[in-house]
Motif scaffolding. Structure first.
Motif, PDB file in Angstrom:
ATOM      1  N   LYS A   5       3.037   2.032   5.209  1.00 26.56           N
ATOM      2  CA  LYS A   5       1.328   1.726   5.931  1.00 26.56           C
ATOM      3  C   LYS A   5       1.205   1.221   7.117  1.00 26.56           C
ATOM      4  O   LYS A   5       0.561   1.904   8.237  1.00 26.56           O
ATOM      5  CB  LYS A   5       1.356   0.215   5.792  1.00 26.56           C
TER       6      LYS A   5
ATOM      7  N   LYS B 132      11.810  -8.241  -2.307  1.00 24.28           N
ATOM      8  CA  LYS B 132      11.967  -6.951  -1.852  1.00 24.28           C
ATOM      9  C   LYS B 132      12.951  -7.813  -0.506  1.00 24.28           C
ATOM     10  O   LYS B 132      13.640  -6.759   0.284  1.00 24.28           O
ATOM     11  CB  LYS B 132      10.937  -6.431  -1.400  1.00 24.28           C
TER      12      LYS B 132
ATOM     13  N   ASP C 104       6.914 -12.439  -1.004  1.00 24.24           N
ATOM     14  CA  ASP C 104       6.940 -10.797  -0.077  1.00 24.24           C
ATOM     15  C   ASP C 104       5.570 -10.794   0.697  1.00 24.24           C
ATOM     16  O   ASP C 104       5.273 -12.342   0.683  1.00 24.24           O
ATOM     17  CB  ASP C 104       5.615 -10.136  -1.734  1.00 24.24           C
TER      18      ASP C 104
ATOM     19  N   THR D 154      -3.863  -8.660   3.609  1.00 25.59           N
ATOM     20  CA  THR D 154      -5.533  -8.661   3.314  1.00 25.59           C
ATOM     21  C   THR D 154      -5.241  -9.434   2.319  1.00 25.59           C
ATOM     22  O   THR D 154      -6.341 -10.294   1.980  1.00 25.59           O
ATOM     23  CB  THR D 154      -6.031  -7.399   2.959  1.00 25.59           C
TER      24      THR D 154
ATOM     25  N   THR E 202      -3.907  -8.139  -2.855  1.00 27.89           N
ATOM     26  CA  THR E 202      -2.587  -8.090  -4.155  1.00 27.89           C
ATOM     27  C   THR E 202      -2.433  -9.493  -4.664  1.00 27.89           C
ATOM     28  O   THR E 202      -2.240  -9.330  -6.125  1.00 27.89           O
ATOM     29  CB  THR E 202      -1.668  -7.209  -3.768  1.00 27.89           C
TER      30      THR E 202
END
Ligand code: PRP
Length: 213
Positions: free
Chosen positions: A15, A123, A162, A166, A169
């Motif tokens: 991104k 992550k 995470d 926007t 997801t």
């Protein structure tokens, strides 16, 4: 260390790539073939004596810490998680996102402490652990490398930690944010030795970037 003649810039795939390349282009820092679609990992501009290296997002701080890149552009979230010893030179303002904890809407518990001793997929295990420890919570961390939202859907974990940008997801996967952990934007970072040895070039780049922000 990098070649003294060149300024080596690490850019992350993903991104931040396009936004970073566009901004650098505005201050005249670019190279032929520098594009998201290219599979080339090193792109050189011989006239400007600039080398771009294109790395996985999480690896930018590593290349910069070891001096394989003089400078790099990467999210604050990734810097924090990496724990790498680098200089942070500039908040670039773009790539705004937040690190949060989310759970499936239909499995929401009454309060944060009720998730103690459950599994969290992420992550960002180091950052997540720091946060939960600060809340007096012990958790089981399951490290994933992408599509973190899948974890609670298939029963791998009770929750996720995470990035949200926007919110699409989360929405599309019926997850709900329950607590924000931190906010992040893209940063310009530098190797400590490079910053001293190539101070003029790097400082000029920082000053030029500041005018564009
Ligand atoms: C990131 C992040 C979320 C998503 C959030 O993943 O991990 O999955 O973006 O963005 P949104 O709120 O705008 O929907 P990314 O696309 O970088 O890929 P990954 O899942 O492979 O890590």
């Amino acid at each position: 260390m990098t070649d003294e003649q060149y300024l080596t810039i690490a850019l992350p795939k993903g991104k931040l790539f396009g936004l970073s390349a566009d901004l650098l282009k505005k201050i005249g820092i670019t190279a032929e073939g520098l594009s998201e679609k290219s599979r080339k990992l090193v792109i050189t501009n011989e006239d400007l004596k600039i080398k771009f290296i294109i790395t996985k997002t999480a690896d930018v701080p590593t290349y910069v810490e070891y001096g394989a890149a003089d400078i790099g552009i990467i999210g604050k979230d990734v810097i924090e998680e990496s724990g790498k010893d680098i200089y942070e030179l500039l908040d670039m303002g773009f790539g705004k996102c937040r690190l949060m904890m989310a759970v499936p809407k239909d499995k929401k518990r009454a309060c944060l402490a009720d998730y103690s001793h459950t599994r969290v997929a992420t992550k960002f295990p180091h950052t997540a652990e720091k946060f939960f420890v600060s809340r007096g919570m012990q958790m089981e961390y399951i490290k994933l490398n992408g599509s973190i939202e899948l974890g609670p859907i298939v029963g791998l974990s009770e929750s996720i930690v995470d990035i949200v940008e926007t919110g699409t997801t989360l929405r599309e996967n019926n997850l709900e944010e329950i607590v924000t952990i931190s906010e992040a934007t893209a940063r310009l970072i530098a190797n400590r030795v490079s910053y001293k040895l190539k101070f003029e070039r790097i400082n000029k780049l920082v000053e030029d970037l500041k005018k564009e922000l």
